[in-house]
Write an enzyme that holds these catalytic residues in place. Sequence first.
Site, PDB file in Angstrom:
ATOM      1  N   ASP A 107       0.842  -1.198   0.000  1.00 45.04           N
ATOM      2  CA  ASP A 107       0.000   0.000   0.000  1.00 45.04           C
ATOM      3  C   ASP A 107       0.879   1.251   0.000  1.00 45.04           C
ATOM      4  O   ASP A 107       2.043   1.207   0.423  1.00 45.04           O
ATOM      5  CB  ASP A 107      -0.906  -0.013   1.245  1.00 45.04           C
ATOM      6  CG  ASP A 107      -2.133   0.871   1.095  1.00 45.04           C
ATOM      7  OD1 ASP A 107      -2.193   1.673   0.145  1.00 45.04           O
ATOM      8  OD2 ASP A 107      -3.045   0.764   1.945  1.00 45.04           O
ATOM      9  N   ASP A 110       0.867   8.515   3.003  1.00 41.75           N
ATOM     10  CA  ASP A 110       1.029   9.968   2.860  1.00 41.75           C
ATOM     11  C   ASP A 110       2.351  10.427   3.463  1.00 41.75           C
ATOM     12  O   ASP A 110       2.949  11.392   2.994  1.00 41.75           O
ATOM     13  CB  ASP A 110      -0.161  10.677   3.508  1.00 41.75           C
ATOM     14  CG  ASP A 110      -1.449  10.341   2.773  1.00 41.75           C
ATOM     15  OD1 ASP A 110      -1.501  10.592   1.550  1.00 41.75           O
ATOM     16  OD2 ASP A 110      -2.365   9.777   3.387  1.00 41.75           O
ATOM     17  N   GLU A 129      -8.147   0.180   4.267  1.00 43.51           N
ATOM     18  CA  GLU A 129      -6.688  -0.047   4.199  1.00 43.51           C
ATOM     19  C   GLU A 129      -6.173  -0.663   5.505  1.00 43.51           C
ATOM     20  O   GLU A 129      -5.326  -1.559   5.490  1.00 43.51           O
ATOM     21  CB  GLU A 129      -5.965   1.275   3.935  1.00 43.51           C
ATOM     22  CG  GLU A 129      -6.151   1.767   2.511  1.00 43.51           C
ATOM     23  CD  GLU A 129      -5.598   3.153   2.267  1.00 43.51           C
ATOM     24  OE1 GLU A 129      -5.301   3.464   1.111  1.00 43.51           O
ATOM     25  OE2 GLU A 129      -5.472   3.934   3.229  1.00 43.51           O
ATOM     26  N   LYS A 147       7.984  11.239   1.019  1.00 41.24           N
ATOM     27  CA  LYS A 147       7.210  10.708   2.151  1.00 41.24           C
ATOM     28  C   LYS A 147       8.090  10.154   3.268  1.00 41.24           C
ATOM     29  O   LYS A 147       7.580   9.719   4.294  1.00 41.24           O
ATOM     30  CB  LYS A 147       6.301   9.570   1.662  1.00 41.24           C
ATOM     31  CG  LYS A 147       5.564   9.828   0.346  1.00 41.24           C
ATOM     32  CD  LYS A 147       4.353  10.682   0.536  1.00 41.24           C
ATOM     33  CE  LYS A 147       3.527  10.869  -0.705  1.00 41.24           C
ATOM     34  NZ  LYS A 147       2.744   9.743  -1.096  1.00 41.24           N
TER      35      LYS A 147
HETATM   36  O1  LIG Z   1      -3.803   6.269   2.194  1.00 41.25           O
HETATM   37  C1  LIG Z   1      -4.050   6.422   1.022  1.00 41.25           C
HETATM   38  C2  LIG Z   1      -5.433   6.577   0.514  1.00 41.25           C
HETATM   39  O2  LIG Z   1      -6.351   6.599   1.567  1.00 41.25           O
HETATM   40  C3  LIG Z   1      -2.948   6.438   0.029  1.00 41.25           C
HETATM   41  O3  LIG Z   1      -2.224   5.266   0.114  1.00 41.25           O
HETATM   42  C4  LIG Z   1      -2.087   7.617   0.343  1.00 41.25           C
HETATM   43  O4  LIG Z   1      -2.902   8.781   0.263  1.00 41.25           O
HETATM   44  C5  LIG Z   1      -0.902   7.743  -0.584  1.00 41.25           C
HETATM   45  O5  LIG Z   1      -1.303   7.998  -1.869  1.00 41.25           O
HETATM   46  P1  LIG Z   1      -0.296   8.442  -3.018  1.00 41.25           P
HETATM   47  O6  LIG Z   1       0.542   7.230  -3.361  1.00 41.25           O
HETATM   48  O7  LIG Z   1      -1.196   8.895  -4.129  1.00 41.25           O
HETATM   49  O8  LIG Z   1       0.519   9.594  -2.484  1.00 41.25           O
END
Ligand SMILES: O=C(CO)[C@H](O)[C@H](O)COP(=O)(O)O
Length: 267
Positions: A107, A110, A129, A147
């Site tokens: 996964d 953010d 998630e 990140k």
């Molecule tokens: O938690 C999430 C969605 O609820 C995503 O995994 C998180 O926002 C990261 O997304 P991205 O890869 O587009 O930055």
Amino acid sequence: MPSSTKSVLKPLKSPIPTGELSVIEKSKQLAAWTAVDQHIRPEHRVIGIGSGSTVPYVVERIVSKGAEANKDRVFIPTGFQSKELIVTSGLVLGDVDQYPTIDVTLDGADEVDVELNCIKGGGACHLREKVIAEAANTFVLVADYRKNVEYLGTNFKAGVPIEVVPFAYAKVLQNLHHVLGSPNATLRMARAKAGPVVSDNGNFIIDAPFDREVMVKPYTIMAQIKMLTGVVEVGLFCHMARAAYFGNQDGSVTVKWNDGKIEQVKA
Ligand SMILES: O=C(CO)[C@H](O)[C@H](O)COP(=O)(O)O
């Protein structure tokens, strides 16, 4: 088996259009590909697929292994987006109520801190998630270099995503403002719809920013928020990930493990 009765596997389809990628997209792709290569083993049958813009590269890499490698596998989505990714790629879709034990879930995040705690829910998917992450024997994060931070809230300033049942949102906001110390907590509003964002579960999302001294102890604030009546789930995932993969601008991947080990993988 006589050749006339041999079943023919349907070819899989990559979710990524061909063409040049920007540096950030390339770094997401590197992280995703490396994590797939290191964590999805031939014997794995049930695989959790997360949400966000990094996850299509996870699916791209899985698809690249071919129909034969994926023929006995089932893929469990964390929301509408990953469900679409699984279906349009030609992979087999399942749900966590059929498969409450998952071999590995990959996964996005953010933001991820030095102990692999992370903020999730930028896409409002953090309830599913977290369930799919908890169901997995191995939970792995994939992200780009922006990140990879020391403490949560360094670059991601929107705050902690909190899923709430709609009728309780005002009461939860009041508690966040006056009891838990997040005076700027707000209801997340939709961009192409009048009114609030509604999650895949029919709930609202609150974004609650906290000061650094609170965010350095994410488990404590996560537990306090979760105790508020009306809160369904908090987008702080503490002590859950086995490893986090960050694609870097120079084409390398930084791998952080939950035992504190850090590796640099050259592409
Ligand atoms: O938690 C999430 C969605 O609820 C995503 O995994 C998180 O926002 C990261 O997304 P991205 O890869 O587009 O930055």
